[in-house]
Write a protein that holds these residues in place. Sequence first.
Motif, short mmCIF file in Angstrom:
data_model
loop_
_atom_site.label_atom_id
_atom_site.label_comp_id
_atom_site.label_asym_id
_atom_site.label_seq_id
_atom_site.Cartn_x
_atom_site.Cartn_y
_atom_site.Cartn_z
N LEU A 68 -9.75 14.61 -91.81
CA LEU A 68 -10.20 13.76 -90.63
C LEU A 68 -10.98 12.69 -91.01
O LEU A 68 -10.92 11.53 -90.67
CB LEU A 68 -10.11 14.27 -89.24
N TYR A 69 -12.08 12.96 -91.72
CA TYR A 69 -13.26 12.13 -92.11
C TYR A 69 -13.75 12.50 -93.78
O TYR A 69 -13.44 13.64 -94.01
CB TYR A 69 -14.34 12.19 -91.28
N ARG A 70 -14.08 11.44 -94.20
CA ARG A 70 -14.44 11.62 -95.58
C ARG A 70 -15.50 10.50 -96.02
O ARG A 70 -15.71 9.62 -95.33
CB ARG A 70 -13.16 11.42 -96.36
N TRP A 71 -16.45 11.23 -96.81
CA TRP A 71 -17.48 9.98 -97.46
C TRP A 71 -17.40 10.43 -99.04
O TRP A 71 -17.81 11.57 -99.47
CB TRP A 71 -18.88 10.44 -96.84
N LYS A 108 -21.94 11.81 -94.72
CA LYS A 108 -22.68 10.69 -95.33
C LYS A 108 -23.79 11.21 -96.15
O LYS A 108 -24.12 10.92 -97.31
CB LYS A 108 -23.02 9.43 -94.43
N GLU A 115 -19.46 12.74 -88.95
CA GLU A 115 -19.62 11.56 -89.76
C GLU A 115 -20.90 11.06 -90.57
O GLU A 115 -21.09 11.10 -91.70
CB GLU A 115 -18.89 10.20 -89.41
N THR A 150 -6.10 6.77 -85.08
CA THR A 150 -7.33 6.49 -84.56
C THR A 150 -7.46 7.27 -83.15
O THR A 150 -8.58 8.01 -83.05
CB THR A 150 -7.77 5.22 -84.25
N GLN A 182 -7.80 10.98 -84.34
CA GLN A 182 -9.45 11.27 -84.92
C GLN A 182 -10.14 11.41 -83.38
O GLN A 182 -10.91 12.55 -83.44
CB GLN A 182 -9.88 10.18 -85.57
N GLY A 236 -16.02 13.27 -84.29
CA GLY A 236 -16.51 12.23 -85.25
C GLY A 236 -17.95 11.80 -85.21
O GLY A 236 -18.43 11.75 -86.48
N VAL A 283 -7.74 10.28 -96.34
CA VAL A 283 -7.78 10.74 -94.73
C VAL A 283 -6.64 10.38 -94.11
O VAL A 283 -5.75 9.65 -94.46
CB VAL A 283 -8.88 9.65 -94.18
N SER A 295 -16.02 16.00 -97.11
CA SER A 295 -14.95 15.63 -96.18
C SER A 295 -14.88 16.71 -95.04
O SER A 295 -15.62 17.79 -95.07
CB SER A 295 -13.58 16.03 -96.60
#
Length: 271
Positions: A137-140, A114, A110, A97, A100, A106, A152, A125
Motif C-alpha cells: 500500500l505504501y513504499r519509500w 520514510k 508513511e 486512492t 488506501q 497512511g 505500490v 514498505s
Amino acid sequence: MADRKTAPARPPEPADGGGSSADADSSGVAVLDRAFALLGAFGQDDDSLSLAELARRTDLYKSTVLRLLGALEHGGFVRRLSDGQYAIGPAPLRLATIYQRSFQVGPAVEPLLKQLSADTGETASFYVRHGDARIALYRWEPARSVRAAVAVGQQYALRQGASGKVLCAFSEDRSAGFEAIRARAWADSYGEREPDTASVAAPVLAADGRAHGAIAVSGPRIRLSPPTTMLAACEAVLGAAREATRLLGGDVARLEAASRALSLDQFSGGA
C-alpha cells in the motif's frame, strides 16, 4: 455464438432484454467477469496492449473484447491511444486512492517508512493481505541506484517474502506453519520472491492482536545478508512497527519483547 472460444453454444438473449431475473443476473455477472479479466490482462510492465494481445490473454473473441473496451473506456478504466493500442485509464487510480484511505493507516505509516528507509538505506514498505496475496500500500525508496523494487498496488505471493510470512502468521485465520514467526513477531527472507533480494518484516498490530499489515525493509541480498546488517535492519523494522502499532491503538508489548530478544545468532544470512 458464445463469447468465450471454449464455451458451449447457447440461445441468443431476447432482443428486448427480457427473460428471467436469474438469467439477467447471470449474464451481467459474466460480462463483469470478462471486463475484470481484461483489466487483469495488463501486467506490471505493460504500458499498453493491442486488441489482438488482449484477446489472446483473455481467450475472448476480438469482437467481444472490442465491445467491453468501449464500455471500459467510457468509464475511464481504459483509454485508447493514438496508435490504436489500449492502456489503463485514470479511474483505477481514483479507486486505489480510496482503497488506501479506507485502511486509515497512511498518516501513521508513511512518515515511519520514510525514516526507516533513511535509517537502513533500503526500501521500506507497508503490506496488507488481500486473500491469497499481499499488496504494497505504501513504499519509500532510498536514493541509491541499486535497490529493491516494490510496486505500490501490485499483488505479490503471500507465502513468499518476509512480509507475506508475517501477514500469514498474524492473520485472522492464524495460518498453520507460521507458529515460530508468531512467537518471535518478525520474519526474514533471502531470495524467496527474487533470488537477489532479501527482506525483514514485522507486524503492525491491532488491539486484538491481529495485524493491520506488515512493515518491511527489502534490499539487494548481497547488502542485507550479513547477519550484523540484517540484525540492524530487524531492530529498525521492529521499532517502526512498534511506533505504528502505538499510533493506531494496538498493544506494543509483543513488539517490545521481540526487540529485547533479538540476537545475532538468529540471522543466518540465508545459508
